[in-house]
Design a protein around this motif. Structure first.
Motif: not given
Ligand SMILES: [Zn+2]
Length: 285
Positions: A56-82
């Motif tokens: 499970t990846f606990y991600c900063l909203g700030w990372v999502a705001e600045k680098y949405p592609d990184l969150i997308r990549k983690i999600d697309n690889a099938g990992y859970e996002i918190g």
């Protein structure tokens, strides 16, 4: 024997997201530091794929705001996002209103990218303590059902002394329940110590970690991309003790993680939730 529950989690934040340090405290200061999160997260994703492990990846909203592609990549690889909050502030330095706004913003940012509900949370710096346990009510109010913010031991900042357990418990409140997954401790030389993440994992020799793993039916790990980045710049102005804590063992940590993933089977939060027999566990009121 029941299967041990070993949970693998990563807090997705930048190398400079150290807490309690004025130079990096405010989000406005973050743009002047170099971006290392893509390479560092890629290294983790590649390792998990190679070892066929869930996390499970606990991600900063700030990372999502600045680098949405990184969150997308983690999600697309099938990992859970918190959520790991939006702007990585110590919860006990915020008012309940500021904490609520930060939480909501992080959830919105992450959900808008993945299209999936965020129900897992970990506070920055384990900063939900006895004094600001109002934060638990705010988590419940915002749809968080599983939390891993309790560090049941003393530490530099944060930590929930005398929480009473370092195993999962249900926290019961007037507004609903929260499944709490504290960081686990183990008795060693007369003390309860932590071994499963951050500076502790970098500091302890693998043999000792291996021994602790074998003795622990429940393990909650908490790694950061920076824990495995030996080439990151050293922040100027840190105290000697702080520099040691933040930079010790960086060059050997990745090999230790690889060994750990070779020897033990880890699960993500969703799987852990199904493995734990909640009805037999303590309720925390
Ligand atoms: Zn953090």
């Amino acid at each position: 024997m029941t299967t041990p529950v070993h949970i693998l989690t990563f807090d997705i934040e930048e190398w400079f997201n150290l807490l309690d340090f004025d130079e990096t405290r405010s989000v406005d200061s973050w743009d002047k530091f170099e971006c290392r999160i893509f390479n560092n997260t890629d290294k983790i994703l590649e390792l998990l794929k190679r070892k066929n492990q869930r996390a499970t990846f606990y991600c900063l909203g700030w990372v999502a705001e600045k680098y949405p592609d990184l969150i997308r990549k983690i999600d697309n690889a099938g990992y859970e996002i918190g959520s790991h909050s939006c702007y990585h502030q110590l919860a006990y330095e915020l008012t309940p209103e500021q904490f609520r706004d930060d939480l909501k913003k992080s959830i919105d940012l992450l959900e808008n990218i993945t299209g999936k509900k965020v129900t897992n949370y970990r506070v920055p710096g384990f900063s939900i303590t006895r004094k600001n346990s109002w934060a638990i009510d705010i988590l419940i109010e915002n749809g968080i059902t599983s939390d891993s913010s309790i560090f049941p031991a003393p530490r530099g900042h944060g930590g929930f002394e005398n929480f009473g357990t370092s195993k999962p418990v249900i926290i019961q409140t007037a507004d609903g329940n929260l499944k709490e997954y504290p960081i686990n401790t183990i008795p060693f030389l007369g003390k309860q110590i932590i071994f499963s993440g951050g500076g502790y994992f970098r500091l302890l020799p693998f043999m000792l970690i291996d021994n602790f793993m074998k003795r622990s039916p429940y393990v909650m790990t908490y790694f950061h991309p920076r824990d495995f980045d030996a080439d990151q710049p050293v922040l100027k102005g840190l105290s000697k003790a702080r520099r040691f804590k933040s930079y010790y063992g960086l060059s050997s940590a990745f090999a230790k993680l690889e060994k750990l993933l070779d020897r033990y089977r880890f699960v993500d939060m969703k799987t852990a939730d199904n493995m734990i027999k909640w009805e037999t566990l303590d309720v925390y009121k």
